[in-house]
Design an enzyme around this catalytic site. Structure first.
Site, PDB file in Angstrom:
ATOM      1  N   TYR A 249       0.828  -1.227   0.000  1.00 15.10           N
ATOM      2  CA  TYR A 249       0.000   0.000   0.000  1.00 15.10           C
ATOM      3  C   TYR A 249       0.850   1.259   0.000  1.00 15.10           C
ATOM      4  CZ  TYR A 249      -4.174  -2.707   0.903  1.00 15.10           C
ATOM      5  OH  TYR A 249      -5.224  -3.570   0.794  1.00 15.10           O
TER       6      TYR A 249
ATOM      7  N   TYR B 228     -14.711  -4.758   2.312  1.00 13.94           N
ATOM      8  CA  TYR B 228     -13.323  -5.142   2.056  1.00 13.94           C
ATOM      9  C   TYR B 228     -13.130  -6.564   2.570  1.00 13.94           C
ATOM     10  CZ  TYR B 228      -8.329  -5.651   2.053  1.00 13.94           C
ATOM     11  OH  TYR B 228      -7.072  -6.131   1.830  1.00 13.94           O
TER      12      TYR B 228
ATOM     13  N   ASP C 105     -17.564 -12.540   7.482  1.00 15.18           N
ATOM     14  CA  ASP C 105     -16.124 -12.268   7.466  1.00 15.18           C
ATOM     15  C   ASP C 105     -15.783 -11.534   8.765  1.00 15.18           C
ATOM     16  OD1 ASP C 105     -13.563 -11.378   7.164  1.00 15.18           O
ATOM     17  OD2 ASP C 105     -13.860 -10.476   5.181  1.00 15.18           O
TER      18      ASP C 105
ATOM     19  N   LYS D  50      -6.302 -12.305  11.423  1.00 16.56           N
ATOM     20  CA  LYS D  50      -5.865 -11.149  12.225  1.00 16.56           C
ATOM     21  C   LYS D  50      -5.655 -11.479  13.710  1.00 16.56           C
ATOM     22  CE  LYS D  50      -6.740  -7.439   9.142  1.00 16.56           C
ATOM     23  NZ  LYS D  50      -7.797  -7.207   8.171  1.00 16.56           N
TER      24      LYS D  50
HETATM   25  C1  LIG Z   1      -7.834  -7.586   6.669  1.00 13.61           C
HETATM   26  C2  LIG Z   1      -9.083  -8.192   6.220  1.00 13.61           C
HETATM   27  C3  LIG Z   1      -9.097  -9.239   5.288  1.00 13.61           C
HETATM   28  C4  LIG Z   1      -7.841  -9.735   4.617  1.00 13.61           C
HETATM   29  O1  LIG Z   1      -6.957 -10.300   5.515  1.00 13.61           O
HETATM   30  P1  LIG Z   1      -5.418 -10.419   5.148  1.00 13.61           P
HETATM   31  O2  LIG Z   1      -4.838 -11.260   6.223  1.00 13.61           O
HETATM   32  O3  LIG Z   1      -4.887  -9.017   5.140  1.00 13.61           O
HETATM   33  O4  LIG Z   1      -5.330 -11.055   3.811  1.00 13.61           O
HETATM   34  C5  LIG Z   1     -10.304  -9.816   4.967  1.00 13.61           C
HETATM   35  N1  LIG Z   1     -11.453  -9.379   5.522  1.00 13.61           N
HETATM   36  C6  LIG Z   1     -11.481  -8.390   6.418  1.00 13.61           C
HETATM   37  C7  LIG Z   1     -12.782  -7.969   7.007  1.00 13.61           C
HETATM   38  C8  LIG Z   1     -10.300  -7.742   6.787  1.00 13.61           C
HETATM   39  O5  LIG Z   1     -10.333  -6.725   7.652  1.00 13.61           O
END
Ligand SMILES: *Cc1c(COP(=O)(O)O)cnc(C)c1O
Length: 422
Positions: free
Chosen positions: A15, A143, A235, A264
């Site tokens: 980025y 996202y 997600d 995460k």
């Molecule tokens: C960060 C994120 C992703 C992608 O995760 P990465 O480990 O960066 O590939 C997918 N969905 C959400 C909601 C996110 O915040």
């Protein structure tokens, strides 16, 4: 040569426009919420290092468990073989998730967790003989990651611009509210049995600017999907593991998504790991004598034992009463501060969910991610030893739960000062 100069010779950062980037700060050590650069300058990591860190940096308990695992079994192929950390993590995680999730599929990060979830849903309909179900519904501002499938189900933006032609078609809908919920439900009813799945970030949309919406409307969207058999994917890559003051954001729902994506905070922010969980409905659709019904997906490092050990250690910490108290304390401090900001002439909007506090700055029209205010704010806080990384004009605090009241007060006070000076 300094580390920053050596970096500039050989590294391409994420980025980052690499022509004259802001100098990359060489971090040599982390401890709790602090990062230390090579000159000994201390920074408060108020964005949890891209939302991954929940218990603080270099946590001695996680470090010990990781070291122990490294010295026992660092990795093993996960097809045909298994190991204790992967099984135990699945056993402990599934009951914590809302609804009745019964299986864990391991991958490497949030994007891969999303890819797996999409493939599970699309192949579910192939396996069950409804191949016409190819459409995916997602939020216009979503996202879900940076790989091609994850990008496809994410909103179209400057991030996806160069690739838009190659991304598969998705039926994007607005975030639900009292005014548009009936219209959104009609849209789903209209698409009905062409749709494979609906993917969403529950209640907080992260990267698109920490947008928030009400669980009651998500419940209504999920109910409408379920009426047509449309599969639902939560997600929780960003919202999971306590971030929204619940272990999982979907605990606020009365409906149950079929699939969860996690990453995460999963390892406490120690190392990469992705998880896609599903219920029996999904899993059973892949059980067959017919080899074509297999989910042919995997990664070299699937279910890496060290990453699983880190996750188990992080889960131990997350489930301690003390952590819950910290989450509640950070939530309360954010609430108190947010109240003092309401109606501030320089802020367009102040919103909060759990440990996430968002302040959207007035920009006089230019709200793009690329507006100049972003760098100004970023550098202002860095100068004062705070890592905050605004998404355009959206300034947010998303700290590790162990952050002290003193450090929070310092961040709040610095924000007030910025509101005066910028
Ligand atoms: C960060 C994120 C992703 C992608 O995760 P990465 O480990 O960066 O590939 C997918 N969905 C959400 C909601 C996110 O915040």
């Amino acid at each position: 040569m300094s580390l920053t100069e050596r970096d500039a010779q050989v590294i391409w950062h994420p980025y980052t426009q690499m022509k004259n980037p802001l100098p990359h700060i060489p971090i040599v050590r982390g401890e709790g919420v602090y990062l230390f650069d090579e000159h000994g300058k201390k920074y408060i990591d108020a964005v949890s290092s891209w939302w991954v860190n929940i218990h603080g940096h270099a946590h001695p308990y996680i470090a010990a468990k990781v070291a122990e695992q490294l010295n026992t079994l660092e990795h093993v192929i996960f097809a045909g073989f298994t190991h204790e950390p992967a099984v135990q993590l699945a056993e402990r995680l599934l009951p914590l998730l809302p609804g009745t999730q019964t299986k864990v599929f391991y991958s490497d990060n949030g994007s891969t967790a999303v890819e797996v979830s999409l493939k599970m849903c699309l192949q579910y309909w192939v396996n069950t003989g409804q191949k016409q179900r190819r459409k995916i519904i997602a939020f216009k501002d979503a996202y879900h990651g940076d790989t091609f499938g994850a990008m496809s189900v994410s909103g179209r933006s400057i991030f996806t611009d160069p690739f838009n032609q190659l991304l598969f078609d998705v039926d994007f809908i607005e975030l639900p509210n009292a005014g548009n919920i009936e219209q959104l439900k009609s849209r789903i009813n209209y698409l009905s049995n062409e749709v494979a799945c609906f993917i969403f970030e529950p209640m907080v949309l992260g990267a698109s600017g920490m947008l928030m919406y009400e669980p009651q409307y998500l419940d209504q969207l999920i109910e409408t999907c379920q009426k047509h058999g449309i599969l639902t994917i939560a997600d929780e890559v960003m919202t999971g593991f306590g971030r929204t003051a619940k272990y999982f954001s979907c605990e606020a729902l009365t409906t149950e998504p079929d699939i969860f994506c996690l990453s995460k905070g999963l390892t406490g922010g120690t190392m990469p790991l992705g998880i896609t969980t599903c219920n029996d409905k999904i899993f059973n659709a892949f059980l067959s004598e017919d080899k074509l019904r297999t989910l042919y997906h995997g990664h070299s490092f699937t279910a890496n034992p060290v990453a699983c050990a880190a996750s188990l250690a992080s889960l131990d910490l997350l489930l301690q009463p003390e952590t819950l108290l910290n989450i509640q304390r950070v939530t309360l401090r954010h609430q108190e501060f947010a109240e003092t900001l309401i109606g501030h002439p320089k802020l367009k909007n102040v919103r909060q969910t759990g440990t996430i506090l968002v302040m959207e700055w007035e920009t006089g029209g230019d709200t793009s991610y690329l507006n100049g205010l972003r760098d100004q704010l970023y550098l202002y806080f860095l100068d004062r030893g705070i890592v905050l990384r605004p998404l355009g004009n959206v300034l947010y605090i998303l700290p590790p739960y162990v952050i002290s009241d003193e450090d929070l007060a310092y961040i709040y006070q610095t924000i007030l000062q910025a509101l005066k000076e910028i």
